[in-house]
Structure formats: structure tokens, C-alpha cells
Scaffold this motif. Sequence first.
Motif, short mmCIF file in Angstrom:
data_model
loop_
_atom_site.label_atom_id
_atom_site.label_comp_id
_atom_site.label_asym_id
_atom_site.label_seq_id
_atom_site.Cartn_x
_atom_site.Cartn_y
_atom_site.Cartn_z
N LEU A 150 0.68 -0.96 0.10
CA LEU A 150 0.07 -0.01 -0.14
C LEU A 150 0.69 1.07 0.15
N PRO A 151 1.72 1.45 -0.92
CA PRO A 151 2.50 2.72 -0.91
C PRO A 151 1.59 3.90 -1.05
N ALA A 152 1.72 4.84 -0.38
CA ALA A 152 0.88 6.16 -0.49
C ALA A 152 1.19 7.13 -1.41
N ALA A 153 2.42 7.26 -1.58
CA ALA A 153 3.19 8.30 -2.60
C ALA A 153 4.25 8.07 -3.16
N LEU A 154 4.63 8.61 -4.20
CA LEU A 154 6.03 8.38 -4.76
C LEU A 154 6.71 9.53 -5.00
N ASP A 155 6.42 10.25 -6.34
CA ASP A 155 7.24 11.53 -6.46
C ASP A 155 6.02 12.57 -6.45
N GLN A 156 4.92 12.51 -6.16
CA GLN A 156 3.68 13.34 -6.00
C GLN A 156 3.12 13.42 -4.57
N PRO A 157 2.72 14.45 -3.99
CA PRO A 157 2.28 14.37 -2.61
C PRO A 157 0.93 13.57 -2.40
N ARG A 158 0.62 13.22 -1.46
CA ARG A 158 -0.68 12.36 -1.26
C ARG A 158 -1.89 13.14 -1.65
N PRO A 159 -3.05 12.62 -2.14
CA PRO A 159 -4.16 13.49 -2.25
C PRO A 159 -4.68 14.00 -1.05
N ALA A 160 -5.43 15.06 -1.41
CA ALA A 160 -6.01 16.11 -0.60
C ALA A 160 -6.92 15.37 0.72
N VAL A 161 -7.66 14.31 0.27
CA VAL A 161 -8.36 13.57 1.35
C VAL A 161 -7.38 12.86 2.11
N ALA A 162 -6.34 12.09 1.54
CA ALA A 162 -5.60 11.65 2.49
C ALA A 162 -4.68 12.53 3.46
N ARG A 163 -4.26 13.71 3.05
CA ARG A 163 -3.80 14.65 3.84
C ARG A 163 -4.76 15.30 5.15
N GLN A 164 -5.95 15.39 4.68
CA GLN A 164 -6.83 15.83 5.81
C GLN A 164 -7.08 14.56 6.73
N ARG A 165 -7.26 13.38 6.30
CA ARG A 165 -7.39 12.30 7.56
C ARG A 165 -6.32 12.13 8.29
N ILE A 166 -5.06 12.33 7.60
CA ILE A 166 -4.05 12.42 8.51
C ILE A 166 -3.65 13.55 9.27
N ALA A 167 -4.29 14.79 8.92
CA ALA A 167 -4.37 15.91 9.99
C ALA A 167 -5.17 15.61 11.07
N ASP A 168 -6.36 15.05 10.82
CA ASP A 168 -7.40 14.88 11.59
C ASP A 168 -6.85 13.76 12.88
N LEU A 169 -6.41 12.87 12.70
CA LEU A 169 -5.76 11.75 13.30
C LEU A 169 -4.62 12.45 14.30
N LEU A 170 -3.85 13.38 13.67
CA LEU A 170 -2.74 13.95 14.58
C LEU A 170 -3.18 15.05 15.58
N ASP A 171 -4.28 15.69 14.86
CA ASP A 171 -5.21 16.77 15.66
C ASP A 171 -5.69 16.00 17.05
N ALA A 172 -6.34 14.92 16.77
CA ALA A 172 -7.05 14.11 17.88
C ALA A 172 -6.16 13.51 18.75
N VAL A 173 -5.11 13.07 18.39
CA VAL A 173 -3.99 12.53 19.26
C VAL A 173 -3.48 13.54 20.18
N GLU A 174 -3.36 14.62 19.81
CA GLU A 174 -2.55 15.81 20.46
C GLU A 174 -3.62 16.41 21.43
N SER A 175 -4.96 16.28 21.09
CA SER A 175 -5.94 16.80 22.31
C SER A 175 -6.14 15.95 23.15
N GLY A 176 -5.76 14.50 23.18
CA GLY A 176 -5.73 13.67 24.15
C GLY A 176 -7.42 13.19 24.53
N ASP A 177 -8.25 13.56 23.60
CA ASP A 177 -9.50 13.17 23.59
C ASP A 177 -9.87 11.70 23.08
#
Length: 295
Positions: A150-177
Amino acid sequence: MRDFRWPPPPDGGPRTYGPGPSAPRTGRPALPEPETELVATPHGVRLERLIAGSGDPVTVFAHGLGGGIATTRPFGSAVRGRKVFLQFRGHGRSDAPPGDWNYLDLARDLRAIADLTGATRAVGVSLGAGALCRLLAESPERFDRVVLFLPAALDQPRPAVARQRIADLLDAVESGDASAVAEAVAVELPPTVRNTPAGWAYLRQRLDQLLRDGLATGLAGLPDQVPVPDRTALRAVTARALVIGCSGDDLHPAEVAVQLADVLPRATLHMYDRPGVLWHERADLRARISGFLND
């Protein structure tokens, strides 16, 4: 129909509201967490490591973003020889150096663990596949066999939907909720698995890991970066490669797997026809990886 309590109860199994059986029903039990070690690396970042099995060959396993040793251990269950599992920087007990990180940093982590254990084979999952690609671009003769799942990217950035989902995960973990983290992790589960005993067990394990270990802020910029500046650098890779992708996965576009298999000179491509490979095709996936590495 009664629904399930959210987030999952501590025992990892679903429990329903109202009258009826109240005993927890657990799914497939998670692998027990083994004792790991922190090792020093030549580039000054201490990394968490687990070594399982014995003998040769030695295979190193690299996890995806937000994952870790627990999420990559199933890939090595039938692989012969020693199996080395690492936690990238910012994951688990590994160091989290200050500043933002890139794929070259992750490639250094992977190279250090591989060099310290004499690994001649490597398995990269998602983010780990990107780090492995960067390592191979820098040192095309480093391994004799590689698996890129499941390679996610190569020489182009990840799609916007993927970047948003990862950002949501990082924000949630940082919140501790816990509820926010559970919501962010739940999207990893196929609809057919959600609200099942096995789905709850997975969610409980991931929730415990993320709330215990956290995720470093240095990971936030990775979804906007590319593993390799130019994919043609991978044409010099000498290793036999197995590239595994799937259709319909927003986080891991099928075209990335196709492009990677096309540029690697000795690659075999296998595509699954729907997301959730670890849930729907678990036995086939394990057999495919072990068959390739054990051959």
C-alpha cells in the motif's frame, strides 16, 4: 436494533445498551505486546526495536504513519529467519527530534536498523513503503528483496483527502480526547467490520497505543512531502520487489502502486480489488508476502 457504546469498553469487545446479554464479546485477540529495546543509531536518534525469530535471512519491517511494531508484526508471522520491527521517530518510545521531518529522515531510521541487524530484506507499509523507496533511491543495491505494501505516494504528494485524514488523526491524538481519537481511527475500518467484535478489538488496541505513546508534531508535514524527488531514480534498484496495492483506497491510490511497479526493474505487482486488505484478504496477504520472501 441496539447500537454499541462509543468509544469501546476497556476489554476491547462491544457491549450493548438495554436488556439482553451483557457479557463482553471479544473479537480476535490482539497480539500481546512483547518487550522491546531502545537502540542508539549512528545519526543520533534512539529507535525502538523488536527482534523475533532466529537465523538468516534477516528482514526489517517498517510501519505506516501512526502505526508501529504491533501493526507490522502480522506481516512477518510466516516469514523465515530473523524479523526486525522498528518504530520510526515520533512513534512509540523512539526519539522525536525537534523540527519537521522528511522522508530522508525516515530512510535514515530504516537504514540504521537494517544495518545494525544485517537485514538483507525489507517490508514497507504505507509510510514505511515511502521511506523504503527513499532508501532504495539513495542506495539501490542495499536489499536483495523488498515488499512494498500500500504505497501512499511516490514523487507526488498524497491526495488532499488523505492529507486531511492524517491531519485529523494528528489533531485528535494531540487533544488527548479518546472519543476524538476513536472517531479518527474508525475510518481505517471497512464498513463491514465496524461494530463487530474484531473491529472493536482493533480499535481498542489502536486507541490504547495512540493515547499512551502519542504522535510527534514533527510528523505533521510528511503528508505534503514526496518520498522521492524523481521516481526514475528507482530504475537502478537491483532487488526483487513485490508491490501490493488495492483499488478504491483513498489513502493509498492504486495508481501509486502501478507506477512503483512500473519503475522498479524486477517488480511483481499484485492488486486487490477492494480496500481493507488486512480484514478481507488477511490469509492471502500473509501467504503472498511470506511466499515471496521465503522463496
